[in-house]
Design a protein around this motif. Structure first.
Motif, PDB file in Angstrom:
ATOM      1  N   ALA A 123      -4.513 -38.604 -30.575  1.00 26.32           N
ATOM      2  CA  ALA A 123      -4.517 -37.921 -29.410  1.00 26.32           C
ATOM      3  C   ALA A 123      -5.411 -38.541 -28.606  1.00 26.32           C
ATOM      4  CB  ALA A 123      -4.688 -36.370 -29.403  1.00 26.32           C
ATOM      5  N   SER A 124      -4.868 -39.519 -27.537  1.00 28.89           N
ATOM      6  CA  SER A 124      -5.694 -40.275 -26.656  1.00 28.89           C
ATOM      7  C   SER A 124      -5.135 -40.781 -25.546  1.00 28.89           C
ATOM      8  CB  SER A 124      -6.254 -41.666 -27.614  1.00 28.89           C
ATOM      9  OG  SER A 124      -6.979 -42.495 -26.707  1.00 28.89           O
ATOM     10  N   THR A 125      -5.400 -40.357 -24.459  1.00 30.59           N
ATOM     11  CA  THR A 125      -4.837 -40.625 -23.196  1.00 30.59           C
ATOM     12  C   THR A 125      -4.930 -41.970 -22.856  1.00 30.59           C
ATOM     13  OG1 THR A 125      -4.921 -38.464 -22.201  1.00 30.59           O
ATOM     14  CG2 THR A 125      -4.763 -40.424 -20.705  1.00 30.59           C
ATOM     15  N   ARG A 126      -6.163 -42.447 -22.973  1.00 34.10           N
ATOM     16  CA  ARG A 126      -6.536 -43.961 -22.887  1.00 34.10           C
ATOM     17  C   ARG A 126      -5.901 -44.759 -23.847  1.00 34.10           C
ATOM     18  NH1 ARG A 126     -12.454 -45.328 -22.669  1.00 34.10           N
ATOM     19  NH2 ARG A 126     -12.590 -43.795 -24.481  1.00 34.10           N
ATOM     20  N   ALA A 127      -5.794 -44.820 -25.026  1.00 37.34           N
ATOM     21  CA  ALA A 127      -4.726 -45.493 -26.005  1.00 37.34           C
ATOM     22  C   ALA A 127      -3.759 -45.446 -25.628  1.00 37.34           C
ATOM     23  CB  ALA A 127      -5.146 -45.008 -27.348  1.00 37.34           C
ATOM     24  N   ALA A 128      -2.824 -44.303 -25.153  1.00 34.08           N
ATOM     25  CA  ALA A 128      -1.234 -44.145 -24.864  1.00 34.08           C
ATOM     26  C   ALA A 128      -1.188 -44.864 -23.627  1.00 34.08           C
ATOM     27  CB  ALA A 128      -1.253 -42.632 -24.709  1.00 34.08           C
ATOM     28  N   ALA A 129      -2.225 -45.151 -22.794  1.00 35.74           N
ATOM     29  CA  ALA A 129      -1.958 -45.873 -21.660  1.00 35.74           C
ATOM     30  C   ALA A 129      -2.352 -47.188 -21.921  1.00 35.74           C
ATOM     31  CB  ALA A 129      -2.936 -45.306 -20.309  1.00 35.74           C
ATOM     32  N   GLY A 130      -2.818 -48.034 -23.173  1.00 33.23           N
ATOM     33  CA  GLY A 130      -2.925 -49.010 -23.132  1.00 33.23           C
ATOM     34  C   GLY A 130      -4.463 -49.654 -22.571  1.00 33.23           C
ATOM     35  N   ALA A 173      -0.595 -39.060 -25.549  1.00 36.18           N
ATOM     36  CA  ALA A 173      -1.682 -38.722 -24.580  1.00 36.18           C
ATOM     37  C   ALA A 173      -2.025 -37.272 -24.775  1.00 36.18           C
ATOM     38  CB  ALA A 173      -1.041 -38.894 -23.094  1.00 36.18           C
ATOM     39  N   ASP A 174      -3.346 -36.924 -24.440  1.00 40.90           N
ATOM     40  CA  ASP A 174      -3.772 -35.650 -24.570  1.00 40.90           C
ATOM     41  C   ASP A 174      -2.901 -34.372 -24.196  1.00 40.90           C
ATOM     42  OD1 ASP A 174      -6.490 -35.710 -26.076  1.00 40.90           O
ATOM     43  OD2 ASP A 174      -6.460 -37.449 -24.456  1.00 40.90           O
ATOM     44  N   ARG A 175      -2.508 -34.782 -22.985  1.00 36.46           N
ATOM     45  CA  ARG A 175      -1.538 -33.556 -22.368  1.00 36.46           C
ATOM     46  C   ARG A 175      -0.217 -33.522 -23.065  1.00 36.46           C
ATOM     47  NH1 ARG A 175      -1.217 -38.125 -19.155  1.00 36.46           N
ATOM     48  NH2 ARG A 175       1.080 -38.899 -18.570  1.00 36.46           N
ATOM     49  N   ASP A 176       0.056 -34.486 -23.780  1.00 38.79           N
ATOM     50  CA  ASP A 176       1.593 -34.296 -24.392  1.00 38.79           C
ATOM     51  C   ASP A 176       1.414 -33.798 -25.877  1.00 38.79           C
ATOM     52  OD1 ASP A 176       2.614 -35.537 -21.852  1.00 38.79           O
ATOM     53  OD2 ASP A 176       2.362 -37.335 -22.791  1.00 38.79           O
ATOM     54  N   ILE A 177       0.175 -33.622 -26.404  1.00 41.14           N
ATOM     55  CA  ILE A 177       0.097 -33.263 -27.702  1.00 41.14           C
ATOM     56  C   ILE A 177       0.837 -31.852 -28.041  1.00 41.14           C
ATOM     57  CG2 ILE A 177      -1.659 -32.342 -29.273  1.00 41.14           C
ATOM     58  CD1 ILE A 177      -1.316 -35.325 -29.684  1.00 41.14           C
ATOM     59  N   PRO A 178       0.676 -30.803 -27.296  1.00 39.54           N
ATOM     60  CA  PRO A 178       1.434 -29.783 -27.517  1.00 39.54           C
ATOM     61  C   PRO A 178       2.931 -29.878 -27.673  1.00 39.54           C
ATOM     62  CG  PRO A 178      -0.232 -29.179 -25.880  1.00 39.54           C
ATOM     63  CD  PRO A 178      -0.152 -30.617 -26.209  1.00 39.54           C
ATOM     64  N   ALA A 179       3.631 -30.689 -26.769  1.00 35.01           N
ATOM     65  CA  ALA A 179       4.765 -30.870 -27.027  1.00 35.01           C
ATOM     66  C   ALA A 179       5.400 -31.497 -28.013  1.00 35.01           C
ATOM     67  CB  ALA A 179       5.337 -31.541 -25.525  1.00 35.01           C
ATOM     68  N   TYR A 180       4.505 -32.585 -28.556  1.00 34.09           N
ATOM     69  CA  TYR A 180       4.792 -33.349 -29.762  1.00 34.09           C
ATOM     70  C   TYR A 180       4.612 -32.885 -30.803  1.00 34.09           C
ATOM     71  CZ  TYR A 180       4.541 -37.180 -33.040  1.00 34.09           C
ATOM     72  OH  TYR A 180       4.834 -37.852 -34.002  1.00 34.09           O
ATOM     73  N   SER A 203       4.194 -34.891 -46.343  1.00 35.66           N
ATOM     74  CA  SER A 203       2.865 -34.292 -47.325  1.00 35.66           C
ATOM     75  C   SER A 203       1.730 -34.109 -46.785  1.00 35.66           C
ATOM     76  CB  SER A 203       3.132 -35.216 -48.736  1.00 35.66           C
ATOM     77  OG  SER A 203       4.022 -35.178 -49.174  1.00 35.66           O
ATOM     78  N   VAL A 204       1.520 -35.022 -45.848  1.00 39.49           N
ATOM     79  CA  VAL A 204       0.216 -35.014 -45.062  1.00 39.49           C
ATOM     80  C   VAL A 204       0.460 -35.230 -43.693  1.00 39.49           C
ATOM     81  CG1 VAL A 204      -2.187 -36.070 -45.082  1.00 39.49           C
ATOM     82  CG2 VAL A 204      -1.066 -35.892 -47.252  1.00 39.49           C
ATOM     83  N   LEU A 205      -0.448 -34.583 -42.821  1.00 41.26           N
ATOM     84  CA  LEU A 205      -0.420 -34.883 -41.417  1.00 41.26           C
ATOM     85  C   LEU A 205      -1.792 -34.836 -41.098  1.00 41.26           C
ATOM     86  CD1 LEU A 205       0.693 -35.078 -38.565  1.00 41.26           C
ATOM     87  CD2 LEU A 205       0.847 -32.540 -38.444  1.00 41.26           C
ATOM     88  N   LEU A 206      -2.237 -35.871 -40.646  1.00 43.29           N
ATOM     89  CA  LEU A 206      -3.480 -36.136 -40.076  1.00 43.29           C
ATOM     90  C   LEU A 206      -3.591 -36.297 -38.621  1.00 43.29           C
ATOM     91  CD1 LEU A 206      -5.476 -38.076 -42.851  1.00 43.29           C
ATOM     92  CD2 LEU A 206      -5.414 -35.561 -42.666  1.00 43.29           C
ATOM     93  N   THR A 207      -4.524 -35.752 -37.540  1.00 40.75           N
ATOM     94  CA  THR A 207      -4.550 -35.914 -36.377  1.00 40.75           C
ATOM     95  C   THR A 207      -5.934 -36.574 -36.100  1.00 40.75           C
ATOM     96  OG1 THR A 207      -5.327 -33.931 -35.530  1.00 40.75           O
ATOM     97  CG2 THR A 207      -2.868 -34.233 -35.781  1.00 40.75           C
ATOM     98  N   THR A 208      -5.997 -37.265 -35.123  1.00 38.99           N
ATOM     99  CA  THR A 208      -7.386 -37.946 -34.832  1.00 38.99           C
ATOM    100  C   THR A 208      -7.385 -37.737 -33.183  1.00 38.99           C
ATOM    101  OG1 THR A 208      -8.814 -39.967 -34.488  1.00 38.99           O
ATOM    102  CG2 THR A 208      -6.331 -40.295 -34.694  1.00 38.99           C
ATOM    103  N   GLY A 209      -8.634 -37.157 -32.673  1.00 43.08           N
ATOM    104  CA  GLY A 209      -8.962 -36.842 -31.220  1.00 43.08           C
ATOM    105  C   GLY A 209      -8.464 -35.651 -30.872  1.00 43.08           C
ATOM    106  N   GLY A 210      -9.054 -35.120 -29.825  1.00 47.38           N
ATOM    107  CA  GLY A 210      -8.821 -33.913 -28.966  1.00 47.38           C
ATOM    108  C   GLY A 210      -9.318 -32.491 -29.797  1.00 47.38           C
ATOM    109  N   PRO A 238     -12.080 -35.826 -35.513  1.00 43.72           N
ATOM    110  CA  PRO A 238     -12.147 -36.578 -34.139  1.00 43.72           C
ATOM    111  C   PRO A 238     -11.646 -37.807 -33.916  1.00 43.72           C
ATOM    112  CG  PRO A 238     -14.332 -35.808 -35.588  1.00 43.72           C
ATOM    113  CD  PRO A 238     -13.008 -35.877 -36.469  1.00 43.72           C
ATOM    114  N   GLY A 239     -11.840 -38.264 -32.711  1.00 42.10           N
ATOM    115  CA  GLY A 239     -11.203 -39.599 -32.439  1.00 42.10           C
ATOM    116  C   GLY A 239     -12.063 -40.823 -32.688  1.00 42.10           C
ATOM    117  N   SER A 240     -13.313 -40.614 -33.136  1.00 39.49           N
ATOM    118  CA  SER A 240     -14.019 -41.519 -33.364  1.00 39.49           C
ATOM    119  C   SER A 240     -14.031 -42.069 -34.797  1.00 39.49           C
ATOM    120  CB  SER A 240     -15.652 -41.236 -33.501  1.00 39.49           C
ATOM    121  OG  SER A 240     -15.919 -40.264 -34.257  1.00 39.49           O
TER     122      SER A 240
END
Length: 318
Positions: free
Chosen positions: A10-17, A45-52, A61-68, A126-128
């Motif tokens: 989840a990263s708006t800046r990474a999604a925007a390149g 992007a952070d704002r799109d995470i709920p929809a995704y 078997s495993v879902l890991l998120t980073t950020g947000g 976390p995103g770090s």
């Protein structure tokens, strides 16, 4: 068939390149090293995470998120993931926070959650890169067994093999489990009671005995602790028994024993002990963890800490 894993960044800046994600790559590399079929991280992007998240089907078997996972207005990963979890594992989040506190006091600001969504293990990190490294440190020794619990092979993983055959245990084994040997509050040193508690909990049919021994440490919240005193509500002993009975009902393959101290304790003394015995280690570990977490969360116990600087601090009072 290879077990699947998915990493979502989840990263708006990474999604925007604007910058290149590194935390997701770290998690993907680790999961692949553990044998999970893991595609490159999905960057959203952070704002799109709920929809995704809402659109996820056929969970791996495993879902890991980073950020947000923080408290910023656009940090909504935890809010999107938490409703998916039907079996929370709060002990993992607590272990993650404790690991993070070794390097930064801001670790506790993470709203990390962990648990199962059906048969999928889920955790928000976390995103770090540092936060993801802490998550890996906590998950690495337990992830294979966690996934195995849902796949019917609680001892899965390349380093373990299988801890028991496919044959069912004899009937007399089940007759000995699903009970609380004892659960009580005491002002007596637990060091004098652990051996008897272990002996009472163990039988010749039990192939695994797991002991959690919570001892008084010399620091808390970044401050040095000299000693502490535990106090409890008059109902604490009964609540402890009720909690143990409920956990036992949820873990019918285990025998349980638990004791919690009251009174003044020195650094290094035992404050809380859980003993879980079962025919197989997966059941013993799961029951011990569940009882330890439930007692910490529900039994009305407080501690007054005497800090090294001469001040005192109450923990657990609301």
């Amino acid at each position: 068939m290879a077990r699947r894993a998915l990493v979502v960044v989840a990263s708006t800046r990474a999604a925007a390149g604007v910058y290149e994600d590194t935390s997701g790559k770290l998690l993907v590399e680790w999961l692949r090293g553990k044998g999970f079929d893991t595609p490159d991280a999905v960057i959203v992007a952070d704002r799109d995470i709920p929809a995704y998240v809402a659109g996820l089907v056929d969970l791996p078997s495993v879902l890991l998120t980073t950020g947000g996972t923080g408290a910023a207005p656009d940090d909504n990963t935890v809010d999107a993931i938490a409703p998916l979890i039907d079996t929370p594992l709060p002990g993992i989040a607590h272990a993650f926070w404790a690991k993070g506190l070794e390097s930064t006091p801001f670790a506790v600001a993470s709203r990390a959650v962990a648990g199962f969504a059906g048969n999928c293990f889920v955790m928000t990190l976390p995103g770090s890169r540092g936060g993801c490294k802490d998550g890996i440190a906590v998950l690495d020794p337990i992830l294979d067994s966690l996934v195995g619990l849902r796949e019917g092979d609680a001892c899965s993983g390349p380093a373990h093999g299988c801890c028991h055959s496919d044959a069912p245990d004899p009937d007399y084994v089940d007759a000995q489990t699903g009970l609380v040997v004892d659960a009580f509050m005491t002002d007596q040193p637990l060091e004098d009671l652990i051996a008897d508690g272990t002996a009472a909990t163990t039988t010749p049919a039990m192939g695994a005995v797991v002991t959690f021994n919570g001892v008084v440490r010399d620091h808390d919240g970044g401050q040095r602790v000299a000693s502490l005193t535990y106090s409890s509500h008059p109902s604490a002993d009964q609540v402890l028994k009720e909690v143990a009975a409920r956990v036992s009902a949820a873990h019918p393959k285990a025998r349980l024993w638990a004791a919690h101290r009251t009174g003044a304790l020195a650094i290094g003394e035992s404050a809380f002990v859980v003993v879980a015995a079962a025919a197989h280690r997966a059941h013993a570990f799961a029951a011990a963890c569940a009882l330890a977490d439930a007692v910490k969360a529900e039994v009305p116990i407080w501690k007054e800490q005497e800090l090294a600087n001469g001040s005192t601090q109450w923990v657990g009072l609301e």
